[in-house]
Design an enzyme around this catalytic site. Sequence first.
Site: not given
Length: 459
Positions: A67, A130
């Site tokens: 993605h 992240y």
Amino acid sequence: MTSGPAVRATPIDGLLVVDLPLHGDSRGWFKENWQREKMLALGLPDFGPVQNNVSYNARAGATRGIHAEPWDKLVSLMTGTAFGAWVDLRPGPGFGTTATVDLHPGVAVFVPRGVGNSYQALEDGTTYAYLVNEHWRPDVTYAAVALDDPALAIQWPIPIADAEVSDKDRDNPRLEHVTPMEPRRTLILGAYGQLGRALRDVLPTADAVDLDTFDMTDADAYAGVDWTRYDTVVNAAAYTAVDAAETPDGRRAAWAANATALVHLARVAAAHRLTVVHVSSDYVFDGTREVHDESEPFSPLGVYGQSKAAGDAVVATIDRHYVVRTSWVIGDGGNFVRTMARLAGDGVSPSVVDDQVGRLTFTPDLARGIVHLLQSGAPYGTYNLSGGGDPTSWCDIAREVFVRCGRAAEDVTPTSTEAYGKGKDLAPRPRHSVLDLSKIEATGFVPTPVKESLDAYLA
């Protein structure tokens, strides 16, 4: 174990691998997952993370689809090992380029906006975290590409047929059917004024905003703009009625447009990491110095100059900013050159001041210089930008126009500022408006000589 972090490039532009030292003993290990000062020194962008997410993968073989997200992110493993694969899904020559990295807690990867990312856990209980620089929103759509697309030739440690993949990710399109992620855009404020029209010519893909539909002085108006679509804002809007600014209504309007509006814009720029280009004026100086460089302190004479100086000071607080200071602007609209050409054609012989000295700036040259600053990677800050060549007075310019229109130079009579202003309600003007151009010339931009631009304009 290394003494400090190190950065490695990859085949994908802007995708960077960061080797992180693990400081450990019998109890375990510690790492600096994001240390701004050190990582900026190594060349990572100051991407301004606002959210920290954690993904837990229970079993080896869990594979996240490729993605591309509309934000930057820094990915690092907390436990376990994984295989990371990235595909450039941004428009341009790099589209479809791949990179792979073996991931463990001592490796982090900076992923720029528009680069597709995927992770395959190689151990049970693999966890990665992240940092991202935009808040997650449910309405955001991602560009995606099939994990097993032969065109990508990604060598997955666990074949995709045997991996744990969501139904949605198994249905992702092949690269040939992927629409590249739209890059962030440039927004031009005041896009229908003299400079705005020239900017639209050199930035044809930019979004253009008319001040009739977006009131920069209204704080609430900024909430109606999706600023995540933009990375650059060029502010060509200003209140420029120098004489009217000395009236009560004009004073309020000048301060609202030239100062208060910049406070609102600076707030938005800080929140969304925007680069802001702001056009300023020689009127921020009193004109007592014969030549003005970028280090000269403000000394405005009138309300217009005072409000512009205040706006400059606000813009200077934006991390990514260019203040482009110019003088005597000539563009598509009513201006001094057109007025003199009309008078020449009408047989009028005007008196024009000869004790105000500067250089004309034609809007195509000003727009070209702004684009140069943005595209050349010039250091942020303030730059003077006017036409090139020798300085002249307004009377000199009027005579140049008259000669080009077939009239005699002597048909323009010189006069002093005091004599011209007698009986008129005029704002004070700087006598010397010459801008030192050496700083912008050092970046590789050479302004067009005024006489060349004047010939082209009158033609």
